[in-house]
Design a protein around this motif. Sequence first.
Motif, PDB file in Angstrom:
ATOM      1  N   ALA A  17       5.508  10.403   3.106  1.00  0.00           N
ATOM      2  CA  ALA A  17       5.940  10.844   4.431  1.00  0.00           C
ATOM      3  C   ALA A  17       5.939   9.646   5.374  1.00  0.00           C
ATOM      4  N   LEU A  18       6.839   9.667   6.348  1.00  0.00           N
ATOM      5  CA  LEU A  18       6.921   8.549   7.278  1.00  0.00           C
ATOM      6  C   LEU A  18       6.375   8.984   8.635  1.00  0.00           C
TER       7      LEU A  18
ATOM      8  N   GLY B 213       1.808   4.497  10.666  1.00  0.00           N
ATOM      9  CA  GLY B 213       1.990   3.419   9.684  1.00  0.00           C
ATOM     10  C   GLY B 213       3.430   3.022   9.454  1.00  0.00           C
TER      11      GLY B 213
ATOM     12  N   ALA C  77       5.674  -0.218  10.931  1.00  0.00           N
ATOM     13  CA  ALA C  77       6.194  -1.167   9.929  1.00  0.00           C
ATOM     14  C   ALA C  77       7.703  -1.355  10.090  1.00  0.00           C
TER      15      ALA C  77
ATOM     16  N   VAL D 244       4.752  -8.611  10.992  1.00  0.00           N
ATOM     17  CA  VAL D 244       5.149  -7.211  11.177  1.00  0.00           C
ATOM     18  C   VAL D 244       4.301  -6.287  10.308  1.00  0.00           C
TER      19      VAL D 244
ATOM     20  N   LYS E 203       4.159 -13.380  -7.941  1.00  0.00           N
ATOM     21  CA  LYS E 203       3.215 -14.437  -7.528  1.00  0.00           C
ATOM     22  C   LYS E 203       2.955 -14.329  -6.044  1.00  0.00           C
TER      23      LYS E 203
ATOM     24  N   LYS F 180      -1.448  17.472   7.514  1.00  0.00           N
ATOM     25  CA  LYS F 180      -1.288  16.184   8.175  1.00  0.00           C
ATOM     26  C   LYS F 180      -0.020  16.266   9.006  1.00  0.00           C
TER      27      LYS F 180
ATOM     28  N   SER G 119       0.834  -1.201   0.000  1.00  0.00           N
ATOM     29  CA  SER G 119       0.000   0.000   0.000  1.00  0.00           C
ATOM     30  C   SER G 119       0.867   1.249   0.000  1.00  0.00           C
TER      31      SER G 119
HETATM   32  C1  LIG Z   1      -3.738   5.738   0.963  1.00  0.00           C
HETATM   33  C2  LIG Z   1      -2.685   5.453   2.011  1.00  0.00           C
HETATM   34  C3  LIG Z   1      -1.942   6.514   2.518  1.00  0.00           C
HETATM   35  C4  LIG Z   1      -0.980   6.270   3.494  1.00  0.00           C
HETATM   36  N1  LIG Z   1      -0.215   7.317   3.940  1.00  0.00           N
HETATM   37  C5  LIG Z   1       0.758   7.094   4.835  1.00  0.00           C
HETATM   38  C6  LIG Z   1       1.619   8.144   5.271  1.00  0.00           C
HETATM   39  O1  LIG Z   1       1.513   9.280   4.837  1.00  0.00           O
HETATM   40  N2  LIG Z   1       2.582   7.848   6.179  1.00  0.00           N
HETATM   41  C7  LIG Z   1       2.741   6.592   6.706  1.00  0.00           C
HETATM   42  O2  LIG Z   1       3.616   6.385   7.542  1.00  0.00           O
HETATM   43  N3  LIG Z   1       1.937   5.574   6.302  1.00  0.00           N
HETATM   44  C8  LIG Z   1       0.972   5.787   5.396  1.00  0.00           C
HETATM   45  N4  LIG Z   1       0.172   4.763   4.974  1.00  0.00           N
HETATM   46  C9  LIG Z   1       0.306   3.450   5.625  1.00  0.00           C
HETATM   47  C10 LIG Z   1       1.471   2.707   5.128  1.00  0.00           C
HETATM   48  O3  LIG Z   1       1.428   2.616   3.718  1.00  0.00           O
HETATM   49  C11 LIG Z   1       1.462   1.292   5.742  1.00  0.00           C
HETATM   50  O4  LIG Z   1       1.230   1.366   7.093  1.00  0.00           O
HETATM   51  C12 LIG Z   1       2.802   0.698   5.524  1.00  0.00           C
HETATM   52  O5  LIG Z   1       2.997   0.564   4.130  1.00  0.00           O
HETATM   53  C13 LIG Z   1       2.935  -0.644   6.135  1.00  0.00           C
HETATM   54  O6  LIG Z   1       2.254  -1.519   5.394  1.00  0.00           O
HETATM   55  P1  LIG Z   1       2.728  -3.029   5.243  1.00  0.00           P
HETATM   56  O7  LIG Z   1       4.081  -3.088   4.643  1.00  0.00           O
HETATM   57  O8  LIG Z   1       2.507  -3.688   6.548  1.00  0.00           O
HETATM   58  O9  LIG Z   1       1.632  -3.583   4.226  1.00  0.00           O
HETATM   59  P2  LIG Z   1       1.359  -3.222   2.720  1.00  0.00           P
HETATM   60  O10 LIG Z   1       2.016  -1.965   2.337  1.00  0.00           O
HETATM   61  O11 LIG Z   1      -0.106  -3.339   2.524  1.00  0.00           O
HETATM   62  O12 LIG Z   1       2.093  -4.398   1.931  1.00  0.00           O
HETATM   63  C14 LIG Z   1       1.585  -5.706   1.940  1.00  0.00           C
HETATM   64  C15 LIG Z   1       2.392  -6.554   0.991  1.00  0.00           C
HETATM   65  O13 LIG Z   1       2.018  -7.910   1.111  1.00  0.00           O
HETATM   66  C16 LIG Z   1       1.858  -8.473  -0.170  1.00  0.00           C
HETATM   67  N5  LIG Z   1       1.005  -9.644  -0.029  1.00  0.00           N
HETATM   68  C17 LIG Z   1      -0.221  -9.721   0.542  1.00  0.00           C
HETATM   69  N6  LIG Z   1      -0.674 -10.985   0.492  1.00  0.00           N
HETATM   70  C18 LIG Z   1       0.302 -11.720  -0.102  1.00  0.00           C
HETATM   71  C19 LIG Z   1       0.443 -13.095  -0.453  1.00  0.00           C
HETATM   72  N7  LIG Z   1      -0.514 -14.006  -0.198  1.00  0.00           N
HETATM   73  N8  LIG Z   1       1.587 -13.497  -1.065  1.00  0.00           N
HETATM   74  C20 LIG Z   1       2.563 -12.607  -1.339  1.00  0.00           C
HETATM   75  N9  LIG Z   1       2.488 -11.307  -1.022  1.00  0.00           N
HETATM   76  C21 LIG Z   1       1.369 -10.874  -0.431  1.00  0.00           C
HETATM   77  C22 LIG Z   1       1.321  -7.348  -0.996  1.00  0.00           C
HETATM   78  O14 LIG Z   1       1.487  -7.578  -2.380  1.00  0.00           O
HETATM   79  C23 LIG Z   1       2.217  -6.236  -0.483  1.00  0.00           C
HETATM   80  O15 LIG Z   1       3.483  -6.316  -1.084  1.00  0.00           O
HETATM   81  C24 LIG Z   1      -0.773   4.967   3.982  1.00  0.00           C
HETATM   82  C25 LIG Z   1      -1.513   3.905   3.447  1.00  0.00           C
HETATM   83  C26 LIG Z   1      -2.463   4.155   2.478  1.00  0.00           C
HETATM   84  C27 LIG Z   1      -3.253   2.991   1.965  1.00  0.00           C
END
Ligand SMILES: Cc1cc2nc3c(=O)[nH]c(=O)nc-3n(C[C@H](O)[C@H](O)[C@H](O)COP(=O)(O)OP(=O)(O)OC[C@H]3O[C@@H](n4cnc5c(N)ncnc54)[C@H](O)[C@@H]3O)c2cc1C
Length: 435
Positions: free
Chosen positions: A49-50, A408, A412, A393, A284, A126, A42
């Motif tokens: 921004a972090l 977020g 992470a 995580v 995949k 923000k 996502s």
């Molecule tokens: C619109 C939006 C705006 C945001 N703005 C901010 C911000 O300004 N600042 C901030 O700090 N955070 C922000 N965030 C939040 C931030 O993006 C997330 O908290 C951060 O990316 C951590 O996400 P993650 O890595 O845990 O999961 P994600 O980023 O959702 O990644 C999940 C990963 O898992 C993979 N995956 C899922 N299922 C499978 C599977 N079965 N097999 C293989 N791979 C799989 C996906 O393809 C993806 O690569 C925002 C999020 C969104 C949606």
Amino acid sequence: MSYQRERQTELAVIGSGIAGLSAAFFAVQQGIETVLLGGAGSSDFASGALDLLSTFPGEVITQWDDPWQALGVLPEFYPNHPYTHLQPEEIDLALNQVLQALERKGLGYQGLERNVQLITSLGTCKQTYRVPESMWPGVKAFQDKSPCLLVDFHGLKDFSGPWLRSTLAREWPAIRTERIDFPETRGHSELFAVRLAQSLESERVRQKLAAAVAPLIRDEQFLAFPALLGLYSSRAIRAELEERLGVPIFEIPTMPPSVPGLRFLETMSDILNGYSCFRRESGKRVSHIQREATGQIVLTLGDGEFSSRVLSRQVMLATGRFLGGGLQADPEQIREVVFDLPVVQPSPDQGWHQEDFFDPRGHQANRAGLEVDSVFRPVDTQGNVVYENLYAVGSILAHSDWMRMKCGAGVAIASAFKAVQSISTAYNQEDRFSL
Ligand SMILES: Cc1cc2nc3c(=O)[nH]c(=O)nc-3n(C[C@H](O)[C@H](O)[C@H](O)COP(=O)(O)OP(=O)(O)OC[C@H]3O[C@@H](n4cnc5c(N)ncnc54)[C@H](O)[C@@H]3O)c2cc1C
């Protein structure tokens, strides 16, 4: 079933959003053989921004200028939040390691010891902790309400300078807007930020852009653009435009997909590709898992004749929430997709969402997720670790409403750091995992 390819590794990280990329980064730094699985997360939607921590939702919303102070009192208010498994020093170290590695690759971040106000694509503000350097002059320009020209482009999807100015007008009357044709796009009815960012990698396009903007600048002290000033060499592109136009330039986040989010992903990937113990299997999804008698976890990627397998000693689940695909909701329950792990979730009588989207308490469903132990291994409803060698995580963790709390990226990165530390300790104790 015969598989197209079979690979063994010490650590498999499932998911390549901020959490998965960070986990892989911390692991390869320790020399742990790592395979990263899954497509983009996502983060390509995120502003770039972090966030660390800025808001406590509740009947009354508490805003924190100082995220470290907020972290100090967090356990009182949210005793199960993922940050409660981390010391502030660990969070700081984790963030700094990632930020320094990004900086070495030319993707700079700026910030203070407190949260700063960043303008969003809607003209709202923000609070966040670390801002891409391409946006940093905007933090100061907004703070001082300096005269500023915002240039946007005919046909650019989901970004409107006039809208932004009208929202900001009362607070920042000295912001003015101009709309121009983006070079070499005549005849295109819709323009997309990512495509324009790519085209600015060309010097010819940059020259044309500077020539179009120069006559528009009056006595403004800052020049703002939507965040599309280059994808791979944004630092150099902004510096060149500043030199040509003679005024500090900053970017304002756009709606998703976000160029600064993509820059983060691209740069992290670039860093990882520099490690010989790193491999990537993208494209995949993990469709099936199996645990061997040895404890190794076998991950099947894809389906049918094109599927492949990864056999791993340790697994890190960083699959995100609903958008990333780590959690799925049906009318009855929220499920964790890959391992079918227990998900902490609202009981049916609590309801998943408040009636009002903007309810200050936030929505129960946004706090659903995986419960973990102190080193981020998922636990069952009795608090027992599900698998000794499985970690979770990032945003899939329970009790962390990243959207409301603005935590977020911090959760992470820091959860990935702690989980890898635990793996690394085991790794060092055994010298090297024997596969
Ligand atoms: C619109 C939006 C705006 C945001 N703005 C901010 C911000 O300004 N600042 C901030 O700090 N955070 C922000 N965030 C939040 C931030 O993006 C997330 O908290 C951060 O990316 C951590 O996400 P993650 O890595 O845990 O999961 P994600 O980023 O959702 O990644 C999940 C990963 O898992 C993979 N995956 C899922 N299922 C499978 C599977 N079965 N097999 C293989 N791979 C799989 C996906 O393809 C993806 O690569 C925002 C999020 C969104 C949606």
